[in-house]
Design an enzyme around this catalytic site. Structure first.
Site, short mmCIF file in Angstrom:
data_model
loop_
_atom_site.label_atom_id
_atom_site.label_comp_id
_atom_site.label_asym_id
_atom_site.label_seq_id
_atom_site.Cartn_x
_atom_site.Cartn_y
_atom_site.Cartn_z
N SER A 58 -5.72 -56.45 -3.25
CA SER A 58 -6.88 -55.57 -3.18
C SER A 58 -6.63 -54.46 -2.15
CB SER A 58 -8.12 -56.38 -2.78
OG SER A 58 -9.20 -55.50 -2.57
N ALA A 103 -5.76 -53.49 3.15
CA ALA A 103 -5.46 -54.17 1.89
C ALA A 103 -5.33 -55.66 2.16
CB ALA A 103 -4.16 -53.64 1.31
N LYS A 104 -5.27 -56.44 1.12
CA LYS A 104 -5.00 -57.87 1.28
C LYS A 104 -4.52 -58.41 -0.05
CE LYS A 104 -5.47 -61.05 4.51
NZ LYS A 104 -5.48 -60.83 5.96
N GLY A 105 -3.73 -59.45 0.02
CA GLY A 105 -3.28 -60.10 -1.20
C GLY A 105 -3.49 -61.59 -1.12
#
Ligand code: GLU
Length: 474
Positions: A58, A103-105
């Site tokens: 994201s 962001a992040k995953g």
């Protein structure tokens, strides 16, 4: 009882700040929403059959690029969580002047259920899916470790990227948190825990803040309870006990709570967990069963360090928390409702967007190192050493010509050294943590609409992001 999800909590905290800042509603909405969230489902043939995995990346805000944030491996990973974590990354980077968007995953997986070889195949496949869409890219989107991942996974991702971009001279900058021997940087592994230590040291430099929390003096002798002895909790607890004289009286882990009011030896406990797989039978202390793990969050202590998952401080226990200071080493450990209750009760909260920023701060240094293709300190270390030695020699000469004792050997050894990469990383991290604390503190003192560190931190970040958008003509 308002049972806020992690995402709701982040939004409530954001919205209350925006309302007070009287931000243009269109701009506020632009800052609030996650720009995009990519979901991928991919299959990997393992143990004779195809297993399907679900992963996310994201991007919350691209007001600065690349966007930055870790990749989490856990069964609890879902879109809402990844988006909330990406949002926090945006504010964390803005607050600490780390020039990245957020962001992040995440990958829905229990990493303990797979062998190393299987995890490598799964990670490479996940990375492949993200890389081919530029969701891993040195100038656009740079992941890092998070819960359930570490330097091993980052090395696989970096290698996967290099294989798919054979002519990219900056390929190593596509991910941070890599092993030191593979384009990583010294001090990254412990950076988040180190940042928690530096945040507390800075807090204790401000007598009024310390008194405001009902405490006095320094970190020396302060009682600490840590929840979660993972990478962040372990390093924070280790440094605070070994270097600042704090006393960890309880460690709350998944399978039980270790209690020792005379102070737990963190290194020994960490070793015990690594060797036996849990806290059971840790010598010379009381080990409570996992059935009542949360109870110790409510125990009397000076400093509580939630260093595990989100939402552990909630409406169910906020009234009962007895800690004077809570430092959020985890992301989102306090729900919005608990935050309100704790503030009303006068508990000082050093918020996640500041307290656990150490990881991304040192990731920034690693990324810059990768782009410059040179280790920090390489050009100046020996020059500094020579200059320092010259100065010491001259002082010695003057002292002895006046019949005085020369400089002690201990001092000479310490002072003469030029700064190596680790010294510079620590100095940069310390400086960033101090500056950010002072920024929040000055803000909350200058504007009574933001009476606590979290709302001041959010307000400062939002103002910086708004300014970046304005500069882009938005
Ligand atoms: N996962 C860490 C965090 O939540 C580090 C992110 C990074 O280094 O990019 O802050």
């Amino acid at each position: 009882m308002t049972n806020h999800s992690f995402r709701d909590s982040t939004e409530v905290m954001f919205q209350s700040t925006v309302d007070k800042l009287e931000l243009d509603p269109g701009l506020a909405e632009k800052i609030r929403i996650a720009n995009s969230t990519y979901t991928v489902r991919f299959g990997v043939k393992l143990r004779g059959q195809i297993h399907t995995f679900t992963g996310y990346r994201s991007v919350h805000s691209e007001h600065r690029e690349p966007v930055k944030g870790g990749i989490r491996y856990a069964l609890s990973v879902n879109q809402d969580e990844v988006e909330a974590l990406a949002t926090l990354m945006t504010f964390k980077c803005a607050l600490t002047d780390v020039p990245f968007g957020g962001a992040k995953g995440g990958l829905c997986i229990d990493p303990t259920q797979w062998t190393e070889e299987e995890l490598e195949r799964i990670t490479r496949r996940f990375a492949y899916e993200l890389i081919k869409r530029d969701l891993i890219h040195p100038s656009q989107n740079v992941p890092a470790p998070d819960m359930g991942t570490g330097e091993r996974e980052m090395a696989w991702i970096a290698d996967q990227y290099a294989r798919m971009h054979t002519t990219d001279i900056n390929a190593a900058a596509c991910v941070t948190g890599k092993p030191v021997g593979q384009h990583g940087i010294k001090g990254r592994t412990e950076a988040t825990g180190r940042g928690v230590q530096y945040a507390l040291r800075e807090f204790f430099r401000h007598g009024e803040d310390v008194a405001g929390a009902g405490l006095s003096g320094s970190l020396e002798g302060k009682t600490v309870i840590v929840q979660g002895l993972g990478n962040v909790g372990y390093h924070a607890a280790k440094f605070l006990t070994e270097e600042d004289g704090a006393k960890v009286i309880a460690v709350i882990e998944r399978d039980g709570t270790v209690v020792d009011r005379s102070g737990i030896n963190i290194e020994a406990l960490h070793k015990h967990i690594a060797e036996t797989g849990g806290v059971a039978n840790f010598p010379n202390s009381i080990v409570l069963s996992a059935k009542a793990p949360a109870r110790f969050l409510e125990e009397e202590c000076d400093i509580l360090i939630p260093a595990a998952v989100e939402g552990v401080l909630n409406e169910g226990n906020a009234e009962k928390i007895k800690a004077k200071v809570i430092i959020e080493a985890a992301n989102g450990p306090t729900t919005a409702a608990a935050d309100r209750i704790l503030r009303k009760r006068g508990v000082t909260i050093i918020p996640d967007l500041y307290a656990n920023a150490g990881g991304v701060i040192v990731s920034y240094f690693e990324w810059v190192k990768n782009l410059s293709h040179m280790r920090f300190g390489r050009m100046q270390r020996r020059l500094e050493e020579t200059q320092n030695a010259m100065l010491l020699d001259e002082i010695d000469r003057v002292l002895s010509s006046n019949g005085l004792n020369g400089i002690s050997e201990g001092f000479r050894d310490q002072y003469a050294k030029g700064a190596c990469e680790l010294d510079l990383v620590r100095s940069g991290l310390d400086d960033t943590m101090r500056e950010a604390y002072q920024g929040m503190r000055a803000f909350l003192r200058s504007d009574d609409r933001f009476p606590d560190l979290r709302s001041a931190g959010y307000a400062l970040s939002i103002q910086k992001i708004a300014a970046a958008y304005a500069a882009k003509g938005l």
